[in-house]
Design a protein around this motif. Structure first.
Motif, mmCIF file in Angstrom:
data_model
loop_
_atom_site.group_PDB
_atom_site.id
_atom_site.type_symbol
_atom_site.label_atom_id
_atom_site.label_comp_id
_atom_site.label_asym_id
_atom_site.label_seq_id
_atom_site.Cartn_x
_atom_site.Cartn_y
_atom_site.Cartn_z
ATOM 1 N N VAL A 130 -3.938 -0.676 21.350
ATOM 2 C CA VAL A 130 -3.516 -1.346 19.984
ATOM 3 C C VAL A 130 -3.280 -2.728 20.338
ATOM 4 O O VAL A 130 -3.100 -3.133 21.343
ATOM 5 C CB VAL A 130 -2.238 -0.582 19.354
ATOM 6 C CG1 VAL A 130 -2.713 1.178 19.329
ATOM 7 C CG2 VAL A 130 -0.881 -0.726 20.272
ATOM 8 N N CYS A 131 -3.335 -3.264 18.989
ATOM 9 C CA CYS A 131 -3.006 -4.733 18.949
ATOM 10 C C CYS A 131 -2.303 -5.204 17.644
ATOM 11 O O CYS A 131 -2.734 -4.382 16.485
ATOM 12 C CB CYS A 131 -3.876 -5.675 19.497
ATOM 13 S SG CYS A 131 -5.493 -5.852 18.252
ATOM 14 N N ASP A 132 -1.292 -5.833 17.707
ATOM 15 C CA ASP A 132 -0.800 -6.587 16.266
ATOM 16 C C ASP A 132 -1.983 -7.120 15.381
ATOM 17 O O ASP A 132 -3.177 -7.627 15.961
ATOM 18 C CB ASP A 132 0.090 -7.613 16.434
ATOM 19 C CG ASP A 132 1.497 -7.115 16.826
ATOM 20 O OD1 ASP A 132 1.494 -5.910 16.869
ATOM 21 O OD2 ASP A 132 2.226 -8.002 17.272
ATOM 22 N N GLN A 133 -2.188 -6.934 14.006
ATOM 23 C CA GLN A 133 -3.289 -7.399 13.400
ATOM 24 C C GLN A 133 -3.393 -8.849 13.573
ATOM 25 O O GLN A 133 -4.701 -9.198 13.386
ATOM 26 C CB GLN A 133 -2.787 -7.145 11.954
ATOM 27 C CG GLN A 133 -4.097 -7.362 10.859
ATOM 28 C CD GLN A 133 -3.558 -6.831 9.437
ATOM 29 O OE1 GLN A 133 -2.481 -7.156 9.120
ATOM 30 N NE2 GLN A 133 -4.656 -6.607 8.594
ATOM 31 N N SER A 134 -2.578 -9.612 13.658
ATOM 32 C CA SER A 134 -2.514 -11.173 14.007
ATOM 33 C C SER A 134 -3.254 -11.614 15.195
ATOM 34 O O SER A 134 -3.463 -12.620 15.593
ATOM 35 C CB SER A 134 -1.141 -11.752 13.623
ATOM 36 O OG SER A 134 -0.115 -11.405 14.530
ATOM 37 N N ASN A 135 -3.178 -10.609 16.212
ATOM 38 C CA ASN A 135 -3.515 -11.013 17.570
ATOM 39 C C ASN A 135 -5.184 -10.809 17.586
ATOM 40 O O ASN A 135 -5.508 -9.812 18.221
ATOM 41 C CB ASN A 135 -2.823 -10.136 18.781
ATOM 42 C CG ASN A 135 -2.873 -10.658 19.975
ATOM 43 O OD1 ASN A 135 -3.869 -11.378 20.361
ATOM 44 N ND2 ASN A 135 -2.232 -10.145 20.877
ATOM 45 N N LEU A 136 -5.746 -11.725 17.462
ATOM 46 C CA LEU A 136 -7.221 -11.681 17.479
ATOM 47 C C LEU A 136 -7.849 -11.722 18.698
ATOM 48 O O LEU A 136 -9.005 -11.264 19.186
ATOM 49 C CB LEU A 136 -7.708 -12.827 16.473
ATOM 50 C CG LEU A 136 -7.409 -12.849 15.112
ATOM 51 C CD1 LEU A 136 -7.902 -14.248 14.109
ATOM 52 C CD2 LEU A 136 -7.927 -11.795 14.442
ATOM 53 N N SER A 188 -5.542 1.800 11.089
ATOM 54 C CA SER A 188 -4.469 0.987 11.326
ATOM 55 C C SER A 188 -3.340 1.822 11.134
ATOM 56 O O SER A 188 -3.158 2.410 10.175
ATOM 57 C CB SER A 188 -4.377 -0.578 10.694
ATOM 58 O OG SER A 188 -5.680 -0.981 11.192
ATOM 59 N N PHE A 189 -2.236 1.215 11.358
ATOM 60 C CA PHE A 189 -0.794 1.775 11.351
ATOM 61 C C PHE A 189 0.268 0.679 11.065
ATOM 62 O O PHE A 189 0.046 -0.218 11.304
ATOM 63 C CB PHE A 189 -0.223 2.534 12.476
ATOM 64 C CG PHE A 189 0.929 3.173 12.478
ATOM 65 C CD1 PHE A 189 1.403 4.452 11.779
ATOM 66 C CD2 PHE A 189 2.335 2.525 12.887
ATOM 67 C CE1 PHE A 189 2.359 4.997 11.369
ATOM 68 C CE2 PHE A 189 3.386 3.142 12.585
ATOM 69 C CZ PHE A 189 3.564 4.218 11.825
ATOM 70 N N THR A 190 0.674 1.002 9.729
ATOM 71 C CA THR A 190 1.871 0.180 9.290
ATOM 72 C C THR A 190 3.155 0.390 9.614
ATOM 73 O O THR A 190 3.761 1.692 9.273
ATOM 74 C CB THR A 190 1.627 -0.197 7.662
ATOM 75 O OG1 THR A 190 0.427 -0.635 7.404
ATOM 76 C CG2 THR A 190 2.593 -1.451 7.433
ATOM 77 N N GLU A 191 3.968 -0.488 10.524
ATOM 78 C CA GLU A 191 5.242 -0.179 10.736
ATOM 79 C C GLU A 191 6.023 -0.209 9.320
ATOM 80 O O GLU A 191 5.925 -1.063 8.629
ATOM 81 C CB GLU A 191 5.574 -0.784 11.902
ATOM 82 C CG GLU A 191 4.990 -0.647 13.252
ATOM 83 C CD GLU A 191 5.258 -1.364 14.315
ATOM 84 O OE1 GLU A 191 5.327 -2.600 14.165
ATOM 85 O OE2 GLU A 191 5.216 -1.117 15.587
ATOM 86 N N GLU A 192 7.380 0.250 9.890
ATOM 87 C CA GLU A 192 8.446 0.235 8.699
ATOM 88 C C GLU A 192 8.928 -1.061 8.254
ATOM 89 O O GLU A 192 9.009 -1.289 7.099
ATOM 90 C CB GLU A 192 9.736 0.909 9.077
ATOM 91 C CG GLU A 192 9.854 2.674 9.252
ATOM 92 C CD GLU A 192 11.162 3.108 9.885
ATOM 93 O OE1 GLU A 192 12.024 2.479 9.724
ATOM 94 O OE2 GLU A 192 11.023 4.232 10.191
ATOM 95 N N ASN A 193 8.662 -2.011 9.366
ATOM 96 C CA ASN A 193 8.917 -3.498 8.891
ATOM 97 C C ASN A 193 7.699 -4.094 8.353
ATOM 98 O O ASN A 193 7.743 -5.446 8.023
ATOM 99 C CB ASN A 193 9.352 -4.235 10.165
ATOM 100 C CG ASN A 193 8.176 -4.338 11.271
ATOM 101 O OD1 ASN A 193 7.170 -4.029 11.070
ATOM 102 N ND2 ASN A 193 8.595 -4.570 12.345
ATOM 103 N N GLY A 194 6.761 -3.464 7.900
ATOM 104 C CA GLY A 194 5.319 -3.874 7.340
ATOM 105 C C GLY A 194 4.384 -4.681 8.079
ATOM 106 O O GLY A 194 3.247 -4.772 7.764
ATOM 107 N N LYS A 195 4.698 -4.438 9.723
ATOM 108 C CA LYS A 195 3.744 -5.113 10.630
ATOM 109 C C LYS A 195 2.419 -4.347 10.848
ATOM 110 O O LYS A 195 2.922 -2.908 10.729
ATOM 111 C CB LYS A 195 4.435 -5.410 11.930
ATOM 112 C CG LYS A 195 3.632 -6.197 13.028
ATOM 113 C CD LYS A 195 4.477 -6.361 13.953
ATOM 114 C CE LYS A 195 4.495 -5.111 14.919
ATOM 115 N NZ LYS A 195 4.976 -5.637 16.366
ATOM 116 N N VAL A 196 1.471 -4.642 10.693
ATOM 117 C CA VAL A 196 0.210 -3.849 10.804
ATOM 118 C C VAL A 196 -0.170 -3.951 12.241
ATOM 119 O O VAL A 196 -0.377 -4.801 12.781
ATOM 120 C CB VAL A 196 -0.782 -4.417 9.793
ATOM 121 C CG1 VAL A 196 -1.897 -3.441 10.003
ATOM 122 C CG2 VAL A 196 -0.381 -4.221 8.384
ATOM 123 N N VAL A 197 -0.543 -2.711 12.696
ATOM 124 C CA VAL A 197 -0.856 -2.478 14.154
ATOM 125 C C VAL A 197 -2.414 -1.888 13.955
ATOM 126 O O VAL A 197 -2.673 -0.857 13.348
ATOM 127 C CB VAL A 197 -0.131 -1.282 14.755
ATOM 128 C CG1 VAL A 197 -0.642 -1.038 16.213
ATOM 129 C CG2 VAL A 197 1.211 -1.976 15.169
#
Length: 174
Positions: free
Chosen positions: A136-142, A158-167
């Protein structure tokens, strides 16, 4: 061009080289990835033993799976990266952690080390009998996304964490 590198298990013999790697990462102010490199190395022998115990599944916190840590080391013993391979997936790891977490020290990025590190990590997952590997990687980590795709990653939901960050989640057939 990537120097000749290999994965090595954590060892007290690479103390100075690892501390240099650790300090560079601390000084950068970036999140330390994989999580194991954020472990305080002031008791270096204790830290190495902790990592080796995790691999054996000894003294693990509740809901943790055994994991193996390796350092990516050049021919001249420079530690350029680290990888943490989880031997199985808890619910949390299935959603946003994956089997493999890896990172390259800031001064050595954009040189092909991450692609090589993930390729070597996939050899280790195969040895562990993990035939379908979640990375996995953060959505922003191209850069990480490109590295995963270069190693055969096929995107899953993808999975969205509780804080809104998309993995972003990728599977690699091993």
């Amino acid at each position: 061009m990537v120097e000749n590198v290999q994965l090595v298990k954590p060892t007290v013999n690479l103390r100075n080289e690892y501390l240099d790697f650790y300090q560079e990462w601390k000084d950068s102010g970036e999140d330390m990835v994989p999580w194991v490199i954020s472990k305080d190395p002031s008791d270096f022998q204790g830290m190495v033993q902790f990592l080796l115990n995790n691999e054996k599944g000894e003294n693990l916190p509740e809901n943790w799976v055994p994991d193996s840590t390796f350092w990516l080391v050049t021919d001249n013993n420079r530690v350029v990266g680290a990888v943490n391979i989880r031997h199985g997936l808890s619910e949390k790891l299935f959603n946003c952690g994956g089997h493999v977490g890896y990172g390259i020290r800031p001064s050595e990025r954009r040189k092909g080390y991450a692609t090589k590190l993930l390729a070597l990590a996939l050899e280790k997952t195969k040895e562990l009998g993990i035939n379908k590997v979640l990375v996995v990687c953060d959505q922003s980590n191209l850069a990480s996304e490109r590295t995963i795709i270069k190693n055969g990653g096929k995107q899953d939901a993808s999975f969205t964490e509780e804080n809104g960050k998309v993995v972003k989640r990728f599977w690699i057939e091993n």
